[in-house]
Each structure stands twice: as structure tokens, then as C-alpha cells.
Design an enzyme around this catalytic site. Structure first.
Site, PDB file in Angstrom:
ATOM      1  N   CYS A   1       0.811  -1.217   0.000  1.00 48.08           N
ATOM      2  CA  CYS A   1       0.000   0.000   0.000  1.00 48.08           C
ATOM      3  C   CYS A   1       0.846   1.270   0.000  1.00 48.08           C
ATOM      4  O   CYS A   1       0.325   2.359  -0.119  1.00 48.08           O
ATOM      5  CB  CYS A   1      -0.948   0.002   1.190  1.00 48.08           C
TER       6      CYS A   1
ATOM      7  N   ASP B  62       2.603   2.412   2.513  1.00 48.91           N
ATOM      8  CA  ASP B  62       2.688   3.025   3.843  1.00 48.91           C
ATOM      9  C   ASP B  62       4.137   3.039   4.329  1.00 48.91           C
ATOM     10  O   ASP B  62       4.867   2.072   4.124  1.00 48.91           O
ATOM     11  CB  ASP B  62       1.876   2.222   4.863  1.00 48.91           C
TER      12      ASP B  62
ATOM     13  N   CYS C  81      -2.663   4.628   6.121  1.00 47.63           N
ATOM     14  CA  CYS C  81      -4.098   4.647   6.380  1.00 47.63           C
ATOM     15  C   CYS C  81      -4.371   4.764   7.881  1.00 47.63           C
ATOM     16  O   CYS C  81      -3.452   4.699   8.703  1.00 47.63           O
ATOM     17  CB  CYS C  81      -4.741   3.377   5.839  1.00 47.63           C
TER      18      CYS C  81
ATOM     19  N   CYS D  67      -1.301  -3.869   8.750  1.00 44.58           N
ATOM     20  CA  CYS D  67      -0.932  -2.625   9.438  1.00 44.58           C
ATOM     21  C   CYS D  67      -0.366  -2.931  10.830  1.00 44.58           C
ATOM     22  O   CYS D  67       0.575  -2.277  11.281  1.00 44.58           O
ATOM     23  CB  CYS D  67      -2.147  -1.711   9.588  1.00 44.58           C
TER      24      CYS D  67
END
Lengths: 182, 136
Positions: free
Chosen positions: B37, B39, B63, B106
Site C-alpha cells: 500500500c 505506507d 491509512c 498494518c
């Protein structure tokens, strides 16, 4: 003629599974496939056949969008060749080069400061240009690595694709910031 | 997708956002990223001479779940020894924040970040110990 849904994207588009694709040939084949499998042709068929026609069209569209896009095509090809980007559960943080991550962090911080700068739009353009140059350089490396095709080269290609995903994320943030500034 | 109340709380009021000097001998820096993603997460700990984590901070570009995971970890590690902090599992983070399966990565990222910060600190200390004994 075998069902499109049973074919990988490259076979469906009559292409060898290689990274370099000729855009005009890709588009021509897309139009031919669209015509051949268009749902309008199934308008008088039973509902199962109509559903199938819609599924095939959606699959053909996905295939085209993937093959057309340099980053998506690279990721898909690596997947096909057995170099899955998700092989490590999607996190893959351990394989990332610390210097690269530090650079990404710095770029994000720069973008954040830029948000509140007086000449934000001008600086944003400069920032975006530099990012595009980095992306171009990575794409050039990708072409060479795929041409090489050895296991080492493909492992490196996967790492380059991962880097490109970080750059893409920054590009998305730039667009977001741009829309708030304009 | 609906975020849990805890994620929203950490997202809207992130704890301990900031940075310590990387060059501080008592600071360990963990830097991780998620290619899936894009991140990026930086987590830092400041440790007392007795090896207890006195302070922690983070900066995450990602996110809501990634921000919440790192924010939560900075709260959890304070007051812990390095060995205790190394025991934090991504599953604990995911459970505390009620993360859905698609956001589990995450919490993995946050676990990787604290481990990486601990490793960084230990290698700094070892390098100094090696240098000091040479000097004696």
C-alpha cells in the site's frame, strides 16, 4: 476457441509473457475481443449466457487495464512467473532497504511542509517532476531486468515494483494536495 | 469499511507523534514500509541506562489503521524493558484495535517497527561497548 475466463491475460491478448508490449497491438486486440464477446450479442440468449457475457467482458477489461499500465503489468507478469509480491503476507517490510524508506519518509515530510508553504503550487510542480524522473528511471531499470529474465534479475524487478508502489502512493498524495490548493 | 472506535480515536488524536534525534545513543529508530500500500512508518524509543523505555514516538504516512497501530504501540512500550517490548505481537495490536482481516498487515508493520527500533538500539549499544573497551 477457449473461454477467455480460462486464459491468463497474456494468452488472451495473443502476447508472449514478456514485459515489453506494443501498445497499438494491445489496443487492436482489446477492440477485437470486446467486439467478439460484447454482451449485446447475448441479448436474446438465456440469463446464464448473459451473465457469462458480462463476466467475460469484465475480465477482458481487467486484462486490458492491467497490460496497458506499466506498473500493473510488471506486477502481474512477476506473479505469473512465480515472483509474487504478496509472498510475504503483504507487509514485506523486512526486505525494504532502510535508505529507501528513509528517503520515502523525507519525501512525505517535504510534501507535508509544502502544504503550508506560500508558493505551494509552484513547489508542488517541482516536487512532482522530480518524482516522475525517479519513476522513469525505475521503469527503465525494470525493462532491462525483465529483458535479462534471470532469477536474480526478476527478484530485483520485484523489488523495483515495490519501490514504484511507494512512489505511486506519493503521486496520489500530490494529486490530493493539488485538488485542495486549486 | 468501518473503522472501530479505537482506531478512530487514535487516528483523530494520535499519541506521541514526533521524532527524536537519530544520533542520540539512547534512541532506537525503526523504519518500515509496506509495499502493498506504500505506507511508511517510523517508530522511535528512548531508553534509560537501566534499559527501560522512557519515551516513544512515531510518524506514519499511511491509512487510519497504520496510524492507529503505531500510535497504540508507542503507548504500550512506555515503561517496558526492551525484552518486554519485543514480546508485543501484531495479533495483540489487531485485537485491541479490532482490525478487520484486510488491515492485519498494518499491525504487522507496527510490530516490525518496534522490533526494528529495538534492534537498532542494541546494535548502537554494542558498537559503543566495542569502541569503549578498545579505548580502555
Amino acid at each position: 476457441m477457449s473461454d477467455p475466463l480460462q486464459q491468463d491475460y497474456f494468452t488472451l491478448f495473443n502476447l508472449k509473457p514478456v514485459y515489453r508490449v506494443a501498445e497499438p497491438a494491445l489496443k487492436a486486440q482489446y477492440l477485437a475481443l470486446q467486439q467478439q464477446y460484447h454482451p449485446d450479442r447475448a441479448v436474446n440468449a438465456d440469463s446464464a449466457a448473459q451473465t457469462l457475457a458480462v463476466q467475460r467482458t469484465a475480465y477482458i477489461n481487467d486484462a486490458y487495464q492491467t497490460l496497458k499500465h506499466p506498473l500493473k503489468r510488471a506486477a502481474y507478469l512477476l506473479e505469473q512467473l512465480g515472483y509474487s509480491l504478496q509472498s510475504d503476507g503483504g507487509a514485506a517490510s523486512r526486505v525494504m532497504d532502510p535508505d529507501f524508506l528513509l528517503q520515502q519518509m523525507t519525501l512525505h515530510e517535504e510534501l507535508e511542509t509544502l502544504r503550508h508553504a506560500d508558493n505551494a503550487l509552484d513547489r508542488l510542480v517541482v516536487f512532482q517532476d522530480s518524482l516522475r524522473r525517479d519513476e522513469k528511471a525505475l521503469q527503465q531499470e525494470l525493462l532491462q531486468l525483465f529483458d535479462n529474465g534471470s532469477a536474480t534479475a526478476l527478484t530485483q524487478a520485484r523489488e523495483r515494483v515495490q519501490r514504484m508502489k511507494f512512489l505511486q502512493r506519493l503521486q496520489e498524495e500530490i494529486l490530493e494536495l493539488e485538488s485542495t490548493l486549486l | 469499511m468501518a473503522y472501530s472506535d479505537k482506531v478512530i480515536d487514535h487516528y483523530e488524536n494520535p499519541r506521541n507523534v514526533g521524532s527524536f534525534s537519530k544520533d542520540d545513543m539512547n534512541v532506537g529508530t525503526g523504519m518500515v514500509g509496506a509495499p502493498a500500500c506504500g505506507d511508511v512508518m517510523r517508530l522511535q524509543i528512548r531508553v534509560s541506562d537501566e534499559g527501560v523505555i522512557e519515551d516513544a514516538c512515531f510518524k506514519t504516512y499511511g491509512c487510519g489503521s497504520a496510524i492507529a497501530s503505531s500510535s497504540l504501540v508507542t503507548e504500550w512500550v512506555k515503561g517496558k524493558t526492551l525484552d518486554e517490548a519485543a514480546l508485543i505481537k501484531n495479533s495483540d495490536i489487531a485485537a485491541e484495535l479490532a482490525l478487520p482481516p484486510v488491515k492485519i498487515h498494518c499491525s504487522v508493520l507496527a510490530e516490525d517497527a518496534i522490533r526494528s527500533a529495538i534492534t537498532d538500539l542494541k546494535s548502537k549499544k554494542e558498537a559503543r561497548a566495542g569502541g569503549a573497551s578498545h579505548g580502555d
